[in-house]
Motif scaffolding. Sequence first.
Motif, PDB file in Angstrom:
ATOM      1  N   THR A   1       0.816  -1.216   0.000  1.00 54.04           N
ATOM      2  CA  THR A   1       0.000   0.000   0.000  1.00 54.04           C
ATOM      3  C   THR A   1       0.845   1.260   0.000  1.00 54.04           C
ATOM      4  O   THR A   1       0.613   2.177  -0.791  1.00 54.04           O
ATOM      5  CB  THR A   1      -0.932   0.012   1.232  1.00 54.04           C
ATOM      6  OG1 THR A   1      -1.791  -1.129   1.180  1.00 54.04           O
ATOM      7  CG2 THR A   1      -1.787   1.268   1.263  1.00 54.04           C
ATOM      8  N   VAL A   2       1.822   1.319   0.899  1.00 53.20           N
ATOM      9  CA  VAL A   2       2.553   2.576   1.086  1.00 53.20           C
ATOM     10  C   VAL A   2       3.748   2.725   0.155  1.00 53.20           C
ATOM     11  O   VAL A   2       4.199   3.850  -0.084  1.00 53.20           O
ATOM     12  CB  VAL A   2       3.016   2.716   2.549  1.00 53.20           C
ATOM     13  CG1 VAL A   2       1.834   2.672   3.482  1.00 53.20           C
ATOM     14  CG2 VAL A   2       4.024   1.647   2.926  1.00 53.20           C
ATOM     15  N   SER A   3       4.257   1.628  -0.365  1.00 50.40           N
ATOM     16  CA  SER A   3       5.449   1.718  -1.212  1.00 50.40           C
ATOM     17  C   SER A   3       5.440   0.617  -2.268  1.00 50.40           C
ATOM     18  O   SER A   3       6.137  -0.390  -2.133  1.00 50.40           O
ATOM     19  CB  SER A   3       6.714   1.620  -0.349  1.00 50.40           C
ATOM     20  OG  SER A   3       7.872   1.812  -1.124  1.00 50.40           O
ATOM     21  N   PRO A   4       4.653   0.779  -3.335  1.00 56.41           N
ATOM     22  CA  PRO A   4       4.594  -0.246  -4.386  1.00 56.41           C
ATOM     23  C   PRO A   4       5.954  -0.558  -4.989  1.00 56.41           C
ATOM     24  O   PRO A   4       6.205  -1.693  -5.406  1.00 56.41           O
ATOM     25  CB  PRO A   4       3.643   0.375  -5.418  1.00 56.41           C
ATOM     26  CG  PRO A   4       2.833   1.369  -4.651  1.00 56.41           C
ATOM     27  CD  PRO A   4       3.745   1.900  -3.599  1.00 56.41           C
ATOM     28  N   GLU A   5       6.852   0.438  -5.024  1.00 51.37           N
ATOM     29  CA  GLU A   5       8.164   0.190  -5.624  1.00 51.37           C
ATOM     30  C   GLU A   5       8.989  -0.774  -4.775  1.00 51.37           C
ATOM     31  O   GLU A   5       9.754  -1.586  -5.306  1.00 51.37           O
ATOM     32  CB  GLU A   5       8.924   1.503  -5.834  1.00 51.37           C
ATOM     33  CG  GLU A   5       9.314   2.246  -4.571  1.00 51.37           C
ATOM     34  CD  GLU A   5       8.202   3.123  -4.018  1.00 51.37           C
ATOM     35  OE1 GLU A   5       8.472   3.905  -3.084  1.00 51.37           O
ATOM     36  OE2 GLU A   5       7.060   3.039  -4.527  1.00 51.37           O
TER      37      GLU A   5
END
Length: 877
Positions: free
Chosen positions: A495-499
């Motif tokens: 959710t917070v950091s797809p990368e």
Amino acid sequence: MLTIVSCSLCIILYPSFNFIYKNIYVFGPIQNIPIIIFFTWFIPLTLCGYVIIKLGGFRLSDLWSINSLRYPPTWLFTIVSASFYFLFIRKIWGLSKEYQLSVELFVFIVISILFSLLIASLLNVILLTWKKDKNKKILLHSNLRDKAFESILLEPKKIIAWLEEEKPISNPEEDLFDSSVFSKRLTNIFCLSPLKTVAIIGDYGCGKSSILRMTEYFMDNNQNQNDLKEKSDINIFDLKNVIRCEVSGWGLEKGAAAEHILNKTIKSLSQHVDCLGLINIPTNYRLALSSSGFWWSKIFAAISCSVNSDPVELLKKIDEVLKCIDKRIIIFLEDLDRNSLDNPFWNEVTSLLDRLKDLSKVSFVLSVNQDDKRQNTLLRIAEHTEYVPPLSKLSVIRCLSKFRELCFNIYGANDIYVSSENERDENIGIKKSGQEYDVAEMLGLEVNAPIDAMAQLLDNPRALKTTLRRTLQGWISLHGEIDFDTLLVARTIYTVSPEIYAFTNQNINGLRQLYHSDPFNSYSKDRISEIRNGLDKKWERVTSSNLKIEALNILIQFLFPGWKQGDFNKVKITQGVSQNEPTDYWKRLNVEEILENELRDQSVLLAIKKWQAGKSGEVYNKLDLSHALLSVDGFAEKVEQLGQILDGTEIRTLASEFFKIIIDKKEYRSNKYPGFLQLWRLALDKPIDSHEEWVSKEIIKVLPYNLQFANDIYYYWRSNERSEVRFKGHHQNLRKIIIDAAKNIYNTSSALEKALHPNYPYSIYQFSILFSSQKEGDRGFDPSEWVWLSGILLEAAKTYPQIIIPELSFLIVSQDYDDNSKGNYTIRADVIDKMFVDRQVLFKVISIDIDTSKLSNEAKAFVNFAQQYAKKRSNEK
């Protein structure tokens, strides 16, 4: 304050107290103290002590610690205050003359004070225990931004309903995070002053849209305005005369912002006044500024709007219209943070807003993301700014804790978990009490636990809700088939950091190898160092602009132990994504379903539980547990993985049942049976004190039927824990027990022949020479101690040469390897001289021709060399 209140009550209740005083005169060991004095002093003092305890000013342990005087002694003030209070009560009742201060009275005061503090402490413990039982696993005090959110955490249905709702709220009754505070303040501002630009700044998902919706609600609700009129002498603008215009910034392109705002403004205004003369203004304005189209169309557009070509001038015209109808328009400009917000676009919007200072009837409310570059511009053009703070860390931890409890309870009656509740809480970092969080926050301490990292990352309602909703969806499909906290942590990263999630997906094999490597192996260390350097470079590229990289590091470390260099003691998550065999849990997490024909964890766990309950009978597909280990593909591997729910004794009991099945099958390569090595590795993790006694009994049971299998059991199962395997523990006592048993069992040639297999000629060599060596944990091989076996061997060789001669060959022949790894066969002269009494009989027996076609090439070479040597020596005189 408590003293004053108590004294007032004494005066008010004088008649009742006077009646008690006349009828019940004495109390306790001091005969001259009326009970009324005790109660009117002792009860308020107890209540006062309870308040002091709740404020942290007193604990029973403080009485025996120097800390009771080192820190502000608030409880001492309580005692002094209580003493004055007692004297004051004497004055109220007119008892000053009758009850003068004395040693007895002083003792009574001290005892009562201490007793009241004791009662207050016990009351505090009772109330805390009651609260803990009522709200199990609610870890924190009321540190949430609103009590409404606390209420839904206590009801699973409300949590699920909240997760399923994905839209801005418009009613303060739905407000769970106290965002209505901002809405009320904005409403008051619009009533009191004609501001031009208001900015609401906060991270994406913090609730800015909800604040705007609730602002509209309060503007429609006259109660807030009426309250202001009652409390203020300032002229209040009637919000009924406010025209609200909602403008979405989603998808706006360069050059289209001003036109879009004008278009929406005129449309909203047209509902209150005739705007026919303004309808074409936005289109003409756009055409005049457009870089496309024919030159004559631009000239026509420019001529048609030459009077009002400036958007500010057009808004001034709208401002005049509003003055005429005595209304004000507020333009809510939302979702600007969803655009790329390149410089031309942002400059167009901010330039437009900056030039509106002369308007008296037009105001703007901007909803933008928190960004340093944009904040400087907003602070210049905005006359009022509201910063929406992130959710408190303790609020998020509390929410995550209750959500975990909800998910476990949904399937708690049916699912079987490998780890206990306490182990799961410890792994994720949940504290045992809310006070631990309070102290850490008060001292400014950062706890590097996964739940703390998640609380830092999920600091806005949208991120929190999205993560929990995705986790719940996955858990509904995978409950009991994956570690819940692994699923929660992975969904947080997603959710917070797809990368970062993509980085994990692309480098899953390398991340797993960091954990499964052997730190004591030099080749493994070099390989891991190479993998780590490669991952570090990729990680740096992915996270160079990520402000919350430390929290993400903690979560990656939780998913893949070994991510942090030098950390080899991290707890292994049984159903975690660092595992790829027998189940690839990372794949399972991404797919979010159990594939067809895939062995379910819960099926295996249920089978183990059934076996634990009955110790026999059908537990899986009409098979008992031992036969399931042997017959069902992948079942043994799953039992090794999930068998942590068994204790050490149960594992060895299951192994005993398993050994019996192998004996009945009469096969020689027993360690290749599914389940043999798996149960052994599982047992190493659960050592028991009686292991040596158990394994000696199992080997003795096997000796009459299969010496090779007995050797296998000894070779693997002699160790009680993994350290013994690595460092080769000593087993002289176990060896002595087994050898003594073998002397009694192999007392005839037929008994020995029955325990040997014709195609496996290594059993006698392993049993006598190999396992007696110091390398294998014994004192070393002494041929003279094995004379008892030589006679049985020679006798058996006459009757069963096909089986015994290969066994003898491995006893008297050894193979050494030179630098070119070529075997050189030599004769063990000490074995021939010390173990065999009559060497000529030995040579004569070995010289018998046998069929070696079914033997391995290695065995053939040994037999040929032994026979050539025996024939040569038997011809000598």
